[in-house]
Write a protein that holds these residues in place. Sequence first.
Motif, PDB file in Angstrom:
ATOM      1  N   ARG B  90     -19.659 -46.275  14.640  1.00 24.32           N
ATOM      2  CA  ARG B  90     -19.757 -45.180  15.598  1.00 24.32           C
ATOM      3  C   ARG B  90     -18.452 -44.383  15.676  1.00 24.32           C
ATOM      4  O   ARG B  90     -18.454 -43.160  15.735  1.00 24.32           O
ATOM      5  N   ALA B  91     -17.330 -45.133  15.637  1.00 20.85           N
ATOM      6  CA  ALA B  91     -16.040 -44.442  15.686  1.00 20.85           C
ATOM      7  C   ALA B  91     -15.882 -43.526  14.480  1.00 20.85           C
ATOM      8  O   ALA B  91     -15.409 -42.390  14.595  1.00 20.85           O
ATOM      9  N   GLU B  94     -18.156 -40.517  14.937  1.00 27.14           N
ATOM     10  CA  GLU B  94     -17.650 -39.593  15.945  1.00 27.14           C
ATOM     11  C   GLU B  94     -16.518 -38.752  15.396  1.00 27.14           C
ATOM     12  O   GLU B  94     -16.342 -37.595  15.762  1.00 27.14           O
ATOM     13  N   ARG B  95     -15.736 -39.358  14.496  1.00 26.19           N
ATOM     14  CA  ARG B  95     -14.609 -38.611  13.932  1.00 26.19           C
ATOM     15  C   ARG B  95     -15.106 -37.434  13.097  1.00 26.19           C
ATOM     16  O   ARG B  95     -14.524 -36.362  13.106  1.00 26.19           O
ATOM     17  N   TYR B  97     -18.614 -36.178  13.033  1.00 24.68           N
ATOM     18  CA  TYR B  97     -19.647 -35.317  13.604  1.00 24.68           C
ATOM     19  C   TYR B  97     -19.481 -35.047  15.091  1.00 24.68           C
ATOM     20  O   TYR B  97     -20.269 -34.324  15.674  1.00 24.68           O
ATOM     21  N   GLY B  98     -18.518 -35.684  15.717  1.00 25.19           N
ATOM     22  CA  GLY B  98     -18.435 -35.555  17.169  1.00 25.19           C
ATOM     23  C   GLY B  98     -19.408 -36.521  17.814  1.00 25.19           C
ATOM     24  O   GLY B  98     -20.309 -37.052  17.153  1.00 25.19           O
ATOM     25  N   SER B  99     -19.224 -36.776  19.116  1.00 26.91           N
ATOM     26  CA  SER B  99     -20.055 -37.790  19.762  1.00 26.91           C
ATOM     27  C   SER B  99     -21.425 -37.216  20.060  1.00 26.91           C
ATOM     28  O   SER B  99     -21.566 -36.052  20.419  1.00 26.91           O
ATOM     29  N   SER B 100     -22.419 -38.057  19.886  1.00 28.23           N
ATOM     30  CA  SER B 100     -23.770 -37.598  20.224  1.00 28.23           C
ATOM     31  C   SER B 100     -24.513 -38.723  20.899  1.00 28.23           C
ATOM     32  O   SER B 100     -24.216 -39.900  20.708  1.00 28.23           O
ATOM     33  N   ASP B 104     -25.394 -43.159  20.051  1.00 27.51           N
ATOM     34  CA  ASP B 104     -25.271 -44.224  21.046  1.00 27.51           C
ATOM     35  C   ASP B 104     -26.555 -45.042  21.144  1.00 27.51           C
ATOM     36  O   ASP B 104     -26.535 -46.265  21.089  1.00 27.51           O
TER      37      ASP B 104
END
Lengths: 314, 375
Positions: B90-91, B94-95, B97-100, B104
């Motif tokens: 996930r980290a 997120e780096r 694509y950005g958090s979505s 989650d």
Amino acid sequence: MQQVLVQPQEDTLQRRVRLAPRSRWPDVLVRLFVKACGGFVLLTTILLIGFLARTGLAGMGEVGIWSLLFGPRWKPESQLYGGLPLILGTFVSALGAAAMGATPAVLAAVWLTEFAPKPLRGFYRRLMEIAAAIPSVVYGWLALTHLVPVMGAFAHAIYGDDSNVGGEGLASSAVLLSVMIAPTVLLLSVDALSRVPYNLREASAALGASPWQTGFRVVMPYAWRGLLVAVFFGFARAAGETMAVQMVIGGARVIPANLFRPTTTISSQIVMDMQNARPGTPADDALFSMALILLIVSIAVVLVTRMLSRPVRA
Amino acid sequence: MKHSAAVDSLRRGRSRERLLKGLLGIASMSLALTYAVALAHLVLRGGAKLFSFTSYAYPLSDIEGEGLMRAVVAACLLGAVAWGASSIVRALLERTYGSSRRVDTVSQFFVASVAILGALLLRDRLPRFLVSFPSETTAGGGVGPEIFNTIYFAVLSTAVTLPVGVGAAVYLARFARSARFVSALRTALDTLASLPSIVYGLFGFLVFVVEMKAGYSLFAGAFVLSLLNLPLVVGITEESLRAVPRELEDASLALGATQVETVRHITLPYAWPGILSALVLSIGRVFAESAPLIMTAGTTVSRTNAYSLSPFRGGETLAVHLWYVNSSGLSPDKADVSAGTAAVLIALIALTNMLAARLALYGGALGSRLTKATR
């Protein structure tokens, strides 16, 4: 573990809160509940002290306080209730631990707050927090497997081939306790040292003092109360420690001739004897008397600490 | 701190002080190194014991609840591995694509499904040490019941510490009226905080074993442990309740909420991270404490009700087991069993701390939202 000991003062918020409407019935219940919680804490404390004092005083009546404090041999099987070996064991190992563990801890705390490179500080603190969280039984087991043989070799190097000396004894328990209390003392000392205002360090440097002089002649004297509280706290923890000490002290119930002979402490003797205790017998009551002595000493230590840690009014 | 470089440059010449400083630094670093080595030793030695397992396909014995316990251990083991893996993935995501929200959800689903899968597949192929019974005289004993008891103790004692501790702290911080009662309560808490743990054990022994003739029980041990933790929980909770910004409570009162409603909806949620950290510290002490438990909950594990949920049976925890094995155990693989027990104990403490960090994030959200709203 330090608590805020400041008496609550009624501030404007509390006065306003008191004027707020409180007619709804859950309010009454919740108020009752929180007050009952406070009452519960108070009641259990009174019960705890009361129960221990009742049994402990009964033991003192049966055995005699003189014997409990100064008798040289603890042997309940043959009606000997001399508490001196237990008291000596507790105090010598706790004092040794405070001397051996607290001095490096306080010095390391000064180094950490004054001289250590910055990236190292957080890491060092974190490591010590983990070390302080390791259960005491684990320290005891490590000491049993690694420290006791080393101390045994050490003892034989000093006393020759005497079969009475060995790794189990006051020396091992003092070293073990010092290793156990050092992280706690260090963390408390770091807290105390970082409460020293930074202006003082700047003023000291402006007067031409080196960082070394600032650290040891300005910062440490300013924080001496906090440092002393940290050391006292370590001492109290060492004196009350049970299981770890029980594993390395040997368990002989006599006054040892030297630091490398087995002896015992109050708390480890309690644990050993309680496993096959018969409630109501003098042997059992005498144990509770020893616990009462330990309780009185630890309350006294805390009172002194509280007096020291009370904020100074400038 | 910005001045220290200038101060340093003024005093470069003092070689003796530099020498002393270096010596102090070396001494402090070696102090830290001792603990680091001890920790590494514990983890490596214990880890070796944990993973040198022999798998076995059949149930060890027909003990009630044993199968369920094994399924839970398997689920936890695989779930933890999956959690670690998914948080790394996930980290990375997120780096780039950005958090979505979808990531989650997917990762939570992944962790849950792996845990269930583990419970089904790995149930009979677990490290023997983690699920088998302790053995007094022969090699090959495990710590299954001890793990269960340790966690059950944490649950039981938190069930007492949480309401009573938070209630007393709320009373002290917000509802206190009688000054005499408050000062008595504070003295009581200070006294409780100062007592050596063995004294609590003696108290539990007197009340539950001698007076009530109830024998050794988990209930007695949990009660004594929650007493032991009360001063800590009340102290930290009260401190964090007092740190709640006054404007928030004022605003709530101005909107017509009663005092209790304000405490319930504003003060307690805002102070949640502090309360949580108090609870985590207290659970750590439950895991670590052994002296009071020996006198209230005993040092044995009964084969008939090892996994029963009844709090009125005796049972030992991991810490007690570690002591018992070394002080009166006769098994030939004492050292291995101790190493494994210590490793499991430390893993449990580390896990609790990690979980709490996670919970503090969720619970603290309300607090930060409140701050934003009032800014």
